[in-house]
Design a protein around this motif. Structure first.
Motif, PDB file in Angstrom:
ATOM      1  N   LEU A 205     -60.190 -18.256 -37.289  1.00 29.07           N
ATOM      2  CA  LEU A 205     -60.794 -17.584 -36.145  1.00 29.07           C
ATOM      3  C   LEU A 205     -60.426 -18.384 -34.903  1.00 29.07           C
ATOM      4  CD1 LEU A 205     -64.395 -17.007 -37.604  1.00 29.07           C
ATOM      5  CD2 LEU A 205     -62.438 -15.437 -37.701  1.00 29.07           C
ATOM      6  N   LEU A 206     -59.735 -17.747 -33.974  1.00 29.71           N
ATOM      7  CA  LEU A 206     -59.166 -18.450 -32.831  1.00 29.71           C
ATOM      8  C   LEU A 206     -59.636 -17.771 -31.548  1.00 29.71           C
ATOM      9  CD1 LEU A 206     -57.231 -20.810 -32.302  1.00 29.71           C
ATOM     10  CD2 LEU A 206     -55.316 -19.223 -32.520  1.00 29.71           C
ATOM     11  N   ASP A 207     -60.438 -18.493 -30.741  1.00 35.80           N
ATOM     12  CA  ASP A 207     -61.085 -17.905 -29.577  1.00 35.80           C
ATOM     13  C   ASP A 207     -60.428 -18.368 -28.276  1.00 35.80           C
ATOM     14  OD1 ASP A 207     -62.796 -16.684 -27.819  1.00 35.80           O
ATOM     15  OD2 ASP A 207     -64.626 -17.625 -28.548  1.00 35.80           O
ATOM     16  N   GLU A 208     -59.744 -17.452 -27.593  1.00 35.20           N
ATOM     17  CA  GLU A 208     -59.132 -17.672 -26.281  1.00 35.20           C
ATOM     18  C   GLU A 208     -58.255 -18.933 -26.238  1.00 35.20           C
ATOM     19  OE1 GLU A 208     -59.174 -15.610 -23.820  1.00 35.20           O
ATOM     20  OE2 GLU A 208     -61.032 -14.443 -23.857  1.00 35.20           O
ATOM     21  N   PRO A 209     -57.254 -19.053 -27.111  1.00 34.54           N
ATOM     22  CA  PRO A 209     -56.429 -20.271 -27.106  1.00 34.54           C
ATOM     23  C   PRO A 209     -55.551 -20.421 -25.870  1.00 34.54           C
ATOM     24  CG  PRO A 209     -55.507 -18.635 -28.581  1.00 34.54           C
ATOM     25  CD  PRO A 209     -56.849 -18.114 -28.161  1.00 34.54           C
ATOM     26  N   SER A 210     -55.298 -19.334 -25.130  1.00 37.76           N
ATOM     27  CA  SER A 210     -54.390 -19.422 -23.981  1.00 37.76           C
ATOM     28  C   SER A 210     -55.074 -19.955 -22.728  1.00 37.76           C
ATOM     29  CB  SER A 210     -53.787 -18.042 -23.662  1.00 37.76           C
ATOM     30  OG  SER A 210     -54.745 -17.212 -23.025  1.00 37.76           O
ATOM     31  N   GLU A 211     -56.380 -20.122 -22.764  1.00 34.70           N
ATOM     32  CA  GLU A 211     -57.139 -20.506 -21.575  1.00 34.70           C
ATOM     33  C   GLU A 211     -56.685 -21.868 -21.043  1.00 34.70           C
ATOM     34  OE1 GLU A 211     -61.522 -21.486 -21.698  1.00 34.70           O
ATOM     35  OE2 GLU A 211     -61.613 -19.452 -20.889  1.00 34.70           O
ATOM     36  N   GLY A 212     -56.082 -21.863 -19.846  1.00 41.20           N
ATOM     37  CA  GLY A 212     -55.648 -23.100 -19.208  1.00 41.20           C
ATOM     38  C   GLY A 212     -54.447 -23.762 -19.851  1.00 41.20           C
ATOM     39  N   ILE A 213     -53.666 -23.012 -20.625  1.00 45.92           N
ATOM     40  CA  ILE A 213     -52.529 -23.580 -21.368  1.00 45.92           C
ATOM     41  C   ILE A 213     -51.218 -23.080 -20.783  1.00 45.92           C
ATOM     42  CG2 ILE A 213     -51.460 -23.836 -23.629  1.00 45.92           C
ATOM     43  CD1 ILE A 213     -54.225 -25.105 -23.383  1.00 45.92           C
ATOM     44  N   GLN A 214     -50.245 -23.967 -20.665  1.00 40.37           N
ATOM     45  CA  GLN A 214     -48.935 -23.587 -20.121  1.00 40.37           C
ATOM     46  C   GLN A 214     -48.156 -22.742 -21.125  1.00 40.37           C
ATOM     47  OE1 GLN A 214     -47.834 -27.749 -19.612  1.00 40.37           O
ATOM     48  NE2 GLN A 214     -46.082 -27.439 -20.969  1.00 40.37           N
ATOM     49  N   PRO A 215     -47.249 -21.880 -20.628  1.00 38.87           N
ATOM     50  CA  PRO A 215     -46.523 -20.939 -21.501  1.00 38.87           C
ATOM     51  C   PRO A 215     -45.778 -21.594 -22.662  1.00 38.87           C
ATOM     52  CG  PRO A 215     -46.250 -20.317 -19.207  1.00 38.87           C
ATOM     53  CD  PRO A 215     -46.966 -21.644 -19.198  1.00 38.87           C
ATOM     54  N   SER A 216     -45.191 -22.779 -22.448  1.00 35.96           N
ATOM     55  CA  SER A 216     -44.417 -23.406 -23.529  1.00 35.96           C
ATOM     56  C   SER A 216     -45.314 -23.775 -24.712  1.00 35.96           C
ATOM     57  CB  SER A 216     -43.698 -24.656 -23.016  1.00 35.96           C
ATOM     58  OG  SER A 216     -44.636 -25.616 -22.545  1.00 35.96           O
ATOM     59  N   ILE A 217     -46.560 -24.192 -24.433  1.00 39.12           N
ATOM     60  CA  ILE A 217     -47.497 -24.520 -25.507  1.00 39.12           C
ATOM     61  C   ILE A 217     -47.933 -23.246 -26.225  1.00 39.12           C
ATOM     62  CG2 ILE A 217     -49.746 -25.501 -26.064  1.00 39.12           C
ATOM     63  CD1 ILE A 217     -47.744 -27.592 -25.287  1.00 39.12           C
ATOM     64  N   LEU A 218     -48.107 -22.163 -25.457  1.00 42.76           N
ATOM     65  CA  LEU A 218     -48.472 -20.887 -26.083  1.00 42.76           C
ATOM     66  C   LEU A 218     -47.378 -20.413 -27.030  1.00 42.76           C
ATOM     67  CD1 LEU A 218     -50.164 -18.814 -23.223  1.00 42.76           C
ATOM     68  CD2 LEU A 218     -51.238 -20.019 -25.126  1.00 42.76           C
ATOM     69  N   GLU A 219     -46.128 -20.583 -26.631  1.00 45.24           N
ATOM     70  CA  GLU A 219     -45.011 -20.210 -27.510  1.00 45.24           C
ATOM     71  C   GLU A 219     -45.053 -21.039 -28.789  1.00 45.24           C
ATOM     72  OE1 GLU A 219     -41.357 -20.591 -25.406  1.00 45.24           O
ATOM     73  OE2 GLU A 219     -41.914 -19.120 -23.860  1.00 45.24           O
ATOM     74  N   GLU A 220     -45.377 -22.316 -28.654  1.00 43.32           N
ATOM     75  CA  GLU A 220     -45.465 -23.192 -29.832  1.00 43.32           C
ATOM     76  C   GLU A 220     -46.592 -22.734 -30.760  1.00 43.32           C
ATOM     77  OE1 GLU A 220     -46.157 -27.935 -30.942  1.00 43.32           O
ATOM     78  OE2 GLU A 220     -45.884 -27.316 -28.855  1.00 43.32           O
ATOM     79  N   ILE A 221     -47.748 -22.386 -30.178  1.00 39.19           N
ATOM     80  CA  ILE A 221     -48.874 -21.923 -30.990  1.00 39.19           C
ATOM     81  C   ILE A 221     -48.522 -20.627 -31.712  1.00 39.19           C
ATOM     82  CG2 ILE A 221     -51.232 -21.010 -30.882  1.00 39.19           C
ATOM     83  CD1 ILE A 221     -51.761 -23.001 -28.605  1.00 39.19           C
TER      84      ILE A 221
END
Length: 240
Positions: free
Chosen positions: A154-170
Motif C-alpha cells: 500500500l503506497l500513499d502519495e509517493p510522488s509528493e515532493g519528489i523529483q522526476p528522476s526518483i519517481l522513474e526509479e520508483i
C-alpha cells in the motif's frame, strides 16, 4: 488477492469512506486517483488497519481482515508506506531497515538483498533518516516496507515532493518487483504521468466513493479530463 465490499470508515462520527468496493489481483499495480479530500489516505489507513472499518468487508487471500490489527495484517503480507514516508528521523538507514525486518521476524539476509535492490542506500547506511533528501527518504520508506516481505504494498502519495528522476526509479522498482516477485501494489496518487508509467488500471475516487474504473488504455487517453479531475478543477468548474 485483496477485495473490499461496501467498506465504510472514518473518524468517530465522521464518515469518510462510503461503501467502497474495489479489488487488486496478483500480480497487479492498481491506482486510486482523486483530488485532495476525496478520502484516499483514509482508504489506505483503513486497509492497513490504522483506521477501523465501520462496516463492510476486507478480504485478503480469502481471509476476512477488517477486524484484525495492523501488525497482524502486516504478518499476513500487507506492507504500508504512509503519506509523508514515516521513517524514523533519528535512526540510521540500517536501523530503519531493521525495524521493518523486526516487524516481520524476517531473516537478516533480507537487508543485504534490499541493498542490492536499492543500491543508492548503500553509502547512506550510517546516515540518520533526517540527513536524507526527500527522494532518498521515499526510497528508504519503500525498502523498509519491503523488508516485511509483503505480498501487497500500500503506497500513499509517493510522488509528493519528489523529483522526476526518483519517481522513474520508483516506477522501475515496482514494475520489476511485480515481474520478479509477483508483488502487487495499490497506490494512491495525483501524478498522472507517474501512474501511467506502471498502473494496470485505476479507480477514480471522489468524496469517499469510487466513481469510475479506468483500464490501462483509458488511462493513456483520458489526458486533460483526468488531470482536471485529480486537481479538483473539474469539480470547481461544475460548482461555478
Amino acid at each position: 488477492m485483496l477485495s473490499t465490499h461496501d467498506l465504510s470508515s472514518g473518524y468517530g462520527r465522521i464518515v469518510v469512506l462510503r461503501g467502497i468496493s474495489l479489488a487488486v489481483g496478483q500480480p497487479e499495480i492498481v491506482a486510486v486517483l482523486g483530488r485532495n479530500g476525496a478520502g484516499k489516505t483514509t482508504l489506505m489507513k483503513t486497509l492497513a488497519g490504522i483506521v477501523p472499518a465501520q462496516s463492510g468487508t476486507i478480504d485478503f487471500f480469502g481471509t476476512e481482515i477488517a477486524k484484525l490489527s495492523s501488525d497482524k495484517r502486516a504478518r499476513l503480507g500487507i506492507g504500508y508506506v504512509p503519506q509523508g514516508r514515516g521513517i524514523f528521523p533519528k535512526l540510521s538507514v540500517r536501523e530503519n531497515l531493521l525495524v521493518g525486518l523486526y516487524a516481520s521476524s524476517g531473516a537478516p539476509q533480507i537487508i543485504d538483498e534490499l541493498l542490492e535492490e536499492f543500491p543508492a542506500l548503500k553509502p547512506k547506511l550510517n546516515d540518520r533518516g533526517s540527513q536524507l533528501s526527500g527522494g532518498q527518504q521515499q526510497i528508504l520508506a519503500l525498502a523498509r516496507a519491503l523488508a516485511t516481505n509483503p505480498k501487497l504494498l500500500l503506497l500513499d502519495e509517493p510522488s509528493e515532493g519528489i523529483q522526476p528522476s526518483i519517481l522513474e526509479e520508483i516506477a522501475d522498482i515496482l514494475n520489476r518487483l511485480k515481474a520478479t516477485r509477483g508483488l502487487s501494489t495499490l497506490i494512491v496518487e495525483q501524478n498522472i504521468d507517474f501512474i501511467r508509467s506502471m498502473a494496470d488500471r485505476a479507480y477514480l475516487m471522489d468524496i469517499g466513493n469510487i466513481t469510475r474504473q479506468l483500464s490501462r488504455e483509458e488511462l493513456a487517453v483520458d489526458g486533460d479530463w483526468l488531470e482536471s479531475f485529480v486537481s479538483g478543477t473539474e469539480f470547481s468548474q461544475s460548482v461555478a
